[in-house]
Design an enzyme around this catalytic site. Structure first.
Site, short mmCIF file in Angstrom:
data_model
loop_
_atom_site.label_atom_id
_atom_site.label_comp_id
_atom_site.label_asym_id
_atom_site.label_seq_id
_atom_site.Cartn_x
_atom_site.Cartn_y
_atom_site.Cartn_z
N SER A 50 -6.32 56.54 117.32
CA SER A 50 -7.18 55.42 117.70
C SER A 50 -6.56 54.09 117.27
O SER A 50 -5.43 53.78 117.64
CB SER A 50 -8.58 55.63 117.11
OG SER A 50 -9.53 54.84 117.78
N ASP A 196 -10.51 59.40 122.66
CA ASP A 196 -10.14 59.01 121.30
C ASP A 196 -9.72 60.21 120.44
O ASP A 196 -10.43 61.21 120.34
CB ASP A 196 -11.36 58.33 120.66
CG ASP A 196 -10.99 57.51 119.44
OD1 ASP A 196 -10.34 58.06 118.54
OD2 ASP A 196 -11.37 56.34 119.38
#
Length: 316
Positions: A50, A196
């Protein structure tokens, strides 16, 4: 470029840096990198999840933590960041009496809009907007052409498995690794639907080891599991349960790290990019606190792999 003191780390020791996710809290990685760099600790591999992937790819491209900081702070002032609408996810406090009276109603309307959008669409922020923003930060380069080895971790919604980008376009890798489920749309890639990396690997320690690191330093920017108010809705309960799952997964990964830098007192929401300088400073403080233990551990040679121990015994 910054000068590194090679005496700070043993020769032939491949140091891997695992940078975790956490939205704006991930800016603390910049402060960590600055302190490690000043201490002469240079990773030979950086793996990010991320926001950790965005900071990581910038560092592997520029190889200078101060340049990374300057670029981040410069682009956070861009109107393109404001156009993402991340502030819509915050509950801002106001001293204005009218605003305070209207705020509960506005919050309810915003929540209804977000829930309706989540039911009818797979995202709240269009893919094109995040592409434009990332184009300011992430270089148009293939990962294999970066100055330092880099990898980004994403999660495939179809198989439920992590996917490690260690080659291919850096822009695609970071966009997939930072595609917060429900906020940004999944990134289609080679028959997968990537989101993610925090879904499968909040702090990519296992992936860093998998890619060949001998000594792994993990950076944890997650928030602690603190006491909370009574749960009013099923959504509140679901979010709390999901948070607990993430924390347990985080602990599994951190147990595999050689050293962990816990960036504490990060009482910032995931979209608090306006507090970038404070978050970076918190990362620097945490790295400074952890530095003596890291330097001490690096002076101790790591245990030999089993086959080298066998060869050494065979020669005797």
């Amino acid at each position: 470029m910054s000068a590194f003191n090679s005496k700070s780390q043993p020769p032939e020791l491949k140091i891997g840096l695992a940078l975790g996710g956490g939205g704006a809290r991930g800016l603390a990685h910049v402060g960590v990198l600055k302190v490690l760099e000043q201490a002469g600790i240079r990773p030979q591999l950086v793996v990010g999840t991320s926001m950790g992937s965005i900071i990581g790819v910038l560092y592997c491209f520029l190889q200078d933590a101060l340049l990374v900081e300057n670029q981040i702070l410069s682009h956070l002032k861009s109107p393109k960041l404001a156009q993402l609408g991340l502030d819509n996810f915050s509950r801002k406090k106001s001293k204005n009496l009218i605003d305070r009276n209207l705020r509960p109603a506005l919050e309810r309307l915003t929540r209804v809009y977000m829930l309706t959008s989540a039911i009818t669409k797979d995202h709240l922020i269009a893919d094109e907007k995040i592409k434009v923003l990332l184009s300011l930060l992430v270089p148009e380069i293939e990962i294999e052409n970066l100055s330092l080895p880099f990898a980004a971790v994403a999660a495939d919604l179809l198989s439920g498995s992590p996917y490690i980008f260690n080659q291919g376009p850096a822009a695609v890798a970071t966009r997939a690794s930072a595609a917060i489920p429900g906020i940004f749309p999944p990134v289609p890639f080679q028959g997968m639907q990537l989101v993610d990396g925090c879904v499968v690997s909040l702090i990519p320690v296992l992936e860093t080891r998998q890619l060949g690191a001998d000594f792994t330093i993990a950076v944890d920017v997650s928030q602690p599991l603190a006491a909370t108010k009574p749960f009013r809705t099923g959504v509140d309960i679901w979010l709390r349960a999901d948070f607990i799952t993430n924390m347990r997964l985080r602990d599994v990964h951190l147990n595999s790290a050689d050293k962990v830098i816990h960036v504490k007192n990060l009482d910032f929401s995931w979209n608090a990019f306006h507090s970038a300088r404070e978050i970076i400073a918190a990362g620097a403080r945490a790295a400074q606190d952890a530095l003596p233990e890291i330097l001490s551990a690096l002076k101790t040679p790591p245990p030999l792999p089993w086959w080298k121990r066998w060869l050494r015994r065979a020669k005797k």
